[in-house]
Design a protein around this motif. Structure first.
Motif, PDB file in Angstrom:
ATOM      1  N   PHE A   1     -37.609 119.791   6.182  1.00 25.53           N
ATOM      2  CA  PHE A   1     -36.500 120.124   6.037  1.00 25.53           C
ATOM      3  C   PHE A   1     -35.454 119.228   6.551  1.00 25.53           C
ATOM      4  CE2 PHE A   1     -38.029 124.725   5.279  1.00 25.53           C
ATOM      5  CZ  PHE A   1     -38.091 124.561   3.915  1.00 25.53           C
ATOM      6  N   ILE A   2     -35.740 118.843   7.822  1.00 24.17           N
ATOM      7  CA  ILE A   2     -34.853 118.080   8.590  1.00 24.17           C
ATOM      8  C   ILE A   2     -34.728 116.631   7.975  1.00 24.17           C
ATOM      9  CG2 ILE A   2     -34.547 116.683  10.698  1.00 24.17           C
ATOM     10  CD1 ILE A   2     -33.994 119.572  11.279  1.00 24.17           C
ATOM     11  N   LYS A   3     -36.046 116.019   7.324  1.00 22.50           N
ATOM     12  CA  LYS A   3     -35.673 114.707   6.665  1.00 22.50           C
ATOM     13  C   LYS A   3     -34.892 115.108   5.449  1.00 22.50           C
ATOM     14  CE  LYS A   3     -39.882 112.146   8.241  1.00 22.50           C
ATOM     15  NZ  LYS A   3     -38.948 110.843   8.419  1.00 22.50           N
ATOM     16  N   PHE A   4     -34.983 116.026   4.735  1.00 20.77           N
ATOM     17  CA  PHE A   4     -34.083 116.605   3.646  1.00 20.77           C
ATOM     18  C   PHE A   4     -32.451 116.578   4.144  1.00 20.77           C
ATOM     19  CE2 PHE A   4     -31.481 119.915   1.895  1.00 20.77           C
ATOM     20  CZ  PHE A   4     -31.365 119.255   0.493  1.00 20.77           C
ATOM     21  N   LEU A   5     -32.157 117.163   5.374  1.00 19.61           N
ATOM     22  CA  LEU A   5     -30.856 117.472   5.621  1.00 19.61           C
ATOM     23  C   LEU A   5     -30.324 115.864   6.049  1.00 19.61           C
ATOM     24  CD1 LEU A   5     -31.485 120.550   7.742  1.00 19.61           C
ATOM     25  CD2 LEU A   5     -30.152 120.264   5.505  1.00 19.61           C
ATOM     26  N   GLU A   6     -31.199 115.207   6.770  1.00 17.37           N
ATOM     27  CA  GLU A   6     -30.689 113.877   7.155  1.00 17.37           C
ATOM     28  C   GLU A   6     -30.572 112.872   5.970  1.00 17.37           C
ATOM     29  OE1 GLU A   6     -32.528 113.462  11.931  1.00 17.37           O
ATOM     30  OE2 GLU A   6     -33.785 113.052  10.153  1.00 17.37           O
ATOM     31  N   ALA A   7     -31.251 112.731   4.920  1.00 16.49           N
ATOM     32  CA  ALA A   7     -31.218 112.048   3.963  1.00 16.49           C
ATOM     33  C   ALA A   7     -30.120 112.431   3.058  1.00 16.49           C
ATOM     34  CB  ALA A   7     -32.478 112.211   3.050  1.00 16.49           C
ATOM     35  N   TYR A   8     -29.594 113.656   2.926  1.00 24.56           N
ATOM     36  CA  TYR A   8     -28.597 114.142   2.207  1.00 24.56           C
ATOM     37  C   TYR A   8     -27.271 113.867   3.085  1.00 24.56           C
ATOM     38  CZ  TYR A   8     -30.149 116.327  -2.122  1.00 24.56           C
ATOM     39  OH  TYR A   8     -30.606 116.623  -3.413  1.00 24.56           O
ATOM     40  N   LYS A   9     -27.285 113.731   4.311  1.00 25.60           N
ATOM     41  CA  LYS A   9     -26.323 113.306   5.084  1.00 25.60           C
ATOM     42  C   LYS A   9     -25.863 111.917   4.964  1.00 25.60           C
ATOM     43  CE  LYS A   9     -24.306 114.230   9.851  1.00 25.60           C
ATOM     44  NZ  LYS A   9     -24.568 114.856  11.215  1.00 25.60           N
ATOM     45  N   GLU A  10     -26.970 111.273   5.004  1.00 31.50           N
ATOM     46  CA  GLU A  10     -26.750 109.842   4.780  1.00 31.50           C
ATOM     47  C   GLU A  10     -26.139 109.311   3.339  1.00 31.50           C
ATOM     48  OE1 GLU A  10     -30.670 107.910   5.210  1.00 31.50           O
ATOM     49  OE2 GLU A  10     -30.944 108.384   7.326  1.00 31.50           O
ATOM     50  N   GLN A  11     -26.446 110.308   2.450  1.00 33.96           N
ATOM     51  CA  GLN A  11     -25.729 110.119   1.130  1.00 33.96           C
ATOM     52  C   GLN A  11     -24.180 110.669   1.251  1.00 33.96           C
ATOM     53  OE1 GLN A  11     -27.157 108.424  -1.594  1.00 33.96           O
ATOM     54  NE2 GLN A  11     -28.771 107.783  -0.304  1.00 33.96           N
ATOM     55  N   GLY A  12     -23.881 111.324   2.331  1.00 40.68           N
ATOM     56  CA  GLY A  12     -22.349 111.684   2.315  1.00 40.68           C
ATOM     57  C   GLY A  12     -22.198 113.080   1.938  1.00 40.68           C
ATOM     58  N   ILE A  13     -23.331 113.760   1.907  1.00 45.97           N
ATOM     59  CA  ILE A  13     -23.383 115.126   1.718  1.00 45.97           C
ATOM     60  C   ILE A  13     -23.946 116.192   2.756  1.00 45.97           C
ATOM     61  CG2 ILE A  13     -24.603 117.087  -0.175  1.00 45.97           C
ATOM     62  CD1 ILE A  13     -24.752 114.576  -2.015  1.00 45.97           C
ATOM     63  N   GLU A  14     -23.233 117.006   3.192  1.00 45.09           N
ATOM     64  CA  GLU A  14     -23.482 117.647   4.397  1.00 45.09           C
ATOM     65  C   GLU A  14     -23.870 119.139   3.919  1.00 45.09           C
ATOM     66  OE1 GLU A  14     -23.039 117.243   7.769  1.00 45.09           O
ATOM     67  OE2 GLU A  14     -21.814 115.503   7.816  1.00 45.09           O
ATOM     68  N   ILE A  15     -25.138 119.512   4.293  1.00 45.01           N
ATOM     69  CA  ILE A  15     -25.726 120.698   3.763  1.00 45.01           C
ATOM     70  C   ILE A  15     -25.125 121.856   4.904  1.00 45.01           C
ATOM     71  CG2 ILE A  15     -27.848 122.136   3.427  1.00 45.01           C
ATOM     72  CD1 ILE A  15     -27.195 119.977   1.257  1.00 45.01           C
TER      73      ILE A  15
END
Length: 474
Positions: A205-219
């Motif tokens: 889950f952490i990797k998902f959150l970080e990967a989306y954040k890198e794309q400019g999408i905060e969960i």
């Protein structure tokens, strides 16, 4: 009260939930029409419903109202020309030009509503595992235009918040289900989470959150498992309250370690089992401190179970994260969610095509609030485009809530009424406007009086319609 201070919008139902909507658009009488407010002189006072509002009695604070961007909807949007896709996204999310949805559910990996082969972010050959998550990647979310679509939504409405739900962990984290076994190397269908992989799932889950954040999408928030009490022949996973307890503790530690401010929501399943499941997760101090809220679906049981859960755990948020509803009966159901402490409501599946697809659910879906013709309307380069679409009454009825109830609004006291006359739900917005959504499920127009802080608003709601009244508090 000065009548000019009262604003009124009306939407009406037509053939709610009927499969005939897949055949093409139909005339709709009221489509979130703004109506000049005129006080009604009532001839039959004994038949008038009185809605008493107490602004000083406040309940929950609203987070948002919205829909899902599961891969089916994204797939259909991606088949449109850029101009038409922007038009649809504007209709859904723009607070001025559209209905202002501001809370979106996204999927961690693939759900059942997808045009693609089922996938997680760390699929491995049968018999292989990857506890260090060396093969983790969200590249498919990029390739399938999920990331691009979410960015387009952000461009339209910067106030949108995203929360995320997994339908299944990677198959190697689960005990394989014999009943729902598939020929895929990495079987995501059914099965139960193995305790030994709870720490790895938290890191996943952490990797998902970080990967989306890198794309400019905060969960904003994450649910630990979509429908943890249900295993079926599409991505799904059995998960016990004790496992969610351990997972929430591990995930909270990882969030703190990584400096991520993300809410943890447990359960994400039906009303009927909510109290028992939440109690099984929150019976330890460490898990209680890790969890921010309890998410519900509406496929079994009644909304009162959310109130029961709130009474047991008043410091935890209550969310309604999945249900498609139709017509005035559906509007009343949304009102009941809010009257039972939900701080949010999210519909499920935003746009199917006229072939009722694409999806891999085991049943036949009802019509979505927006439908797309499955016949191509043209070609751009070598790519067919599908630009014809139509909005159903549900789009406008949804807007009776989402366009006018602001984030941060407080639900305020009002007497519910009855389905035989009128039902309602009321809010005090941060801008000091009062919003009352009034629902008429009957075949006749219904008269009413709103009594609030010494003033009276009189009006009527057409048959099978939803009316939203808004005025500034005096």
């Amino acid at each position: 009260m000065n009548n000019k201070m009262v604003e009124l919008w009306i939407s009406s139902e037509r053939e709610p939930g009927s499969g005939t909507w897949f055949n093409g658009p139909k005339e709709i009488e009221y489509k979130m029409d703004k109506i000049p407010y005129t006080e009604i002189k009532l001839e039959y006072s004994s038949k008038v419903t009185t809605i008493n509002i107490d602004v000083n009695k406040e309940f929950q604070t609203m987070l948002g109202i919205g829909t899902s961007m599961e891969e089916t909807t994204v797939f259909n949007l991606a088949r449109m020309s850029p101009e038409k896709r922007k038009e649809v996204i504007t209709k859904l999310f723009d607070p001025v030009k559209g209905i202002g949805m501001n809370l979106i559910r996204v999927c961690i990996g693939t759900p059942d509503f997808t045009a693609r082969k089922f996938y997680s972010y760390d699929d491995m050959p049968k018999g292989s595992t990857d506890p260090d998550l060396k093969h983790f990647s969200i590249q498919k979310d990029i390739d399938f235009h999920i990331i691009d679509t979410l960015k387009e939504i952000q461009d339209i409405n910067r106030e949108v918040k995203f929360f995320a739900s997994p339908w299944s962990p990677p198959g190697w984290m689960k005990e394989e289900s014999q009943k729902f076994a598939s020929t895929d190397d990495n079987n995501l269908n059914g099965g139960k989470l193995k305790d030994e992989y709870i720490p790895a799932l938290a890191k996943y889950f952490i990797k998902f959150l970080e990967a989306y954040k890198e794309q400019g999408i905060e969960i904003y928030a994450i649910t630990l498992q979509n429908e943890p009490l249900f295993e079926i022949s599409y991505p799904s996973c059995g998960m016990t309250p004790d496992q969610q307890k351990k997972l929430s503790i591990d995930l909270k530690k990882e969030l703190v370690l990584k400096g991520l401010d993300v809410k943890i929501w447990i359960f994400d399943h039906n009303f009927q089992q909510g109290v028992e499941f939440a109690s099984g997760v929150l019976n330890s101090e460490e898990a209680f401190n890790a969890v921010d809220g309890i998410a519900f679906h509406d496929y079994d049981g009644e909304p009162i179970e959310m109130t029961r859960t709130h009474e047991l755990f008043p410091s935890k948020d209550i969310m309604l994260t999945e249900r498609a509803v139709w017509g005035t009966m559906g509007a009343d159901r949304i009102a009941q969610y809010f009257r039972n402490w939900a701080i949010s409501y999210n519909g499920w599946v935003t746009m199917l095509d006229s072939n009722i697809g694409p999806h891999q659910w085991t049943g036949t879906p009802g019509p979505t609030m927006i439908l797309q013709s499955a016949e191509a309307t043209g070609v751009i380069g070598s790519k067919k485009v599908y630009d014809k679409y139509w909005c159903l009454p549900e789009y406008y009825i949804f807007g009776q809530f989402s366009k006018f109830i602001q984030r941060g609004a407080k639900r305020i006291e009002s007497n519910y009424g009855s389905p035989e006359t009128l039902t309602n739900v009321a809010f005090l917005n941060p801008d000091n406007t009062i919003v009352v959504v009034i629902i008429n499920q009957t075949k006749n127009k219904q008269y009413f009086n709103i009594v609030c802080e010494g003033v009276q608003i009189s009006g009527k709601v057409p048959a099978k319609a939803v009316a939203t009244y808004r005025w500034y508090r005096i």
